[in-house]
Design a protein around this motif. Sequence first.
Motif, PDB file in Angstrom:
ATOM      1  N   HIS A  32      57.084  64.982 -25.014  1.00  0.00           N
ATOM      2  CA  HIS A  32      55.728  64.999 -24.463  1.00  0.00           C
ATOM      3  C   HIS A  32      54.706  64.536 -25.489  1.00  0.00           C
ATOM      4  N   GLY A  71      49.734  58.687 -12.129  1.00  0.00           N
ATOM      5  CA  GLY A  71      50.230  58.820 -13.498  1.00  0.00           C
ATOM      6  C   GLY A  71      50.331  57.440 -14.114  1.00  0.00           C
ATOM      7  N   ASP A  76      58.637  59.557 -15.429  1.00  0.00           N
ATOM      8  CA  ASP A  76      58.328  60.969 -15.628  1.00  0.00           C
ATOM      9  C   ASP A  76      59.201  61.535 -16.740  1.00  0.00           C
ATOM     10  N   ARG A  95      52.120  68.886 -13.683  1.00  0.00           N
ATOM     11  CA  ARG A  95      53.301  68.319 -13.024  1.00  0.00           C
ATOM     12  C   ARG A  95      53.248  68.637 -11.547  1.00  0.00           C
ATOM     13  N   ASN A 100      60.574  68.339 -13.662  1.00  0.00           N
ATOM     14  CA  ASN A 100      60.719  67.132 -14.472  1.00  0.00           C
ATOM     15  C   ASN A 100      59.804  66.008 -13.988  1.00  0.00           C
ATOM     16  N   SER A 101      58.570  66.355 -13.590  1.00  0.00           N
ATOM     17  CA  SER A 101      57.663  65.360 -13.027  1.00  0.00           C
ATOM     18  C   SER A 101      56.404  65.138 -13.865  1.00  0.00           C
ATOM     19  N   ALA A 102      56.331  65.706 -15.061  1.00  0.00           N
ATOM     20  CA  ALA A 102      55.165  65.457 -15.922  1.00  0.00           C
ATOM     21  C   ALA A 102      55.144  63.980 -16.314  1.00  0.00           C
ATOM     22  N   ASN A 103      53.933  63.394 -16.378  1.00  0.00           N
ATOM     23  CA  ASN A 103      53.828  61.984 -16.713  1.00  0.00           C
ATOM     24  C   ASN A 103      52.667  61.758 -17.680  1.00  0.00           C
TER      25      ASN A 103
END
Length: 159
Positions: A32, A71, A76, A95, A100-103
């Motif tokens: 990140h 995003g 992601d 997210r 597992n969708s944070a961008n």
Amino acid sequence: MTATNDAENTLILETTKGRVVIALRPDLAPLHVARIKELARAKFYDGIVFHRVIDGFMAQTGCPKGTGTGGSELPDLKAEFNAEPHVRGVCSMARAQNPNSANSQFFICFSDARFLDKQYTVWGKVTEGMENVDQIKRGEPVRDPDSIISMRVAADVEA
């Protein structure tokens, strides 16, 4: 805590409310932190608004559409949930329902939000300028929102 004199792991945000300095935590969330630095170096965050700002909770930014629905063009990220508590000044990734969708979207906590602990990836903490974060205009969505004028890695900024 990461030393604030580590320019490679320090972000400088110039916002419409003033300067905000964030110490990055690659020890907690290396993927990140790498993503945030990559996007900052690409000037992705320049001009992006704080689109979701909830009093007593957090200020969210990082959506190129300004709506919370977008995003970056990068894939992601896999979640890097950690035990760092969501307290005042903490920076964490937004997210969707998928862990597992944070961008590119992230938020800064105004106060304790411990109910988010171990469900969102903490990647940094405000070390200077929290009084400026406190001044960001509230709303969901925000009318005439405040924005990030520029976001840079301190190592890239001329002294």
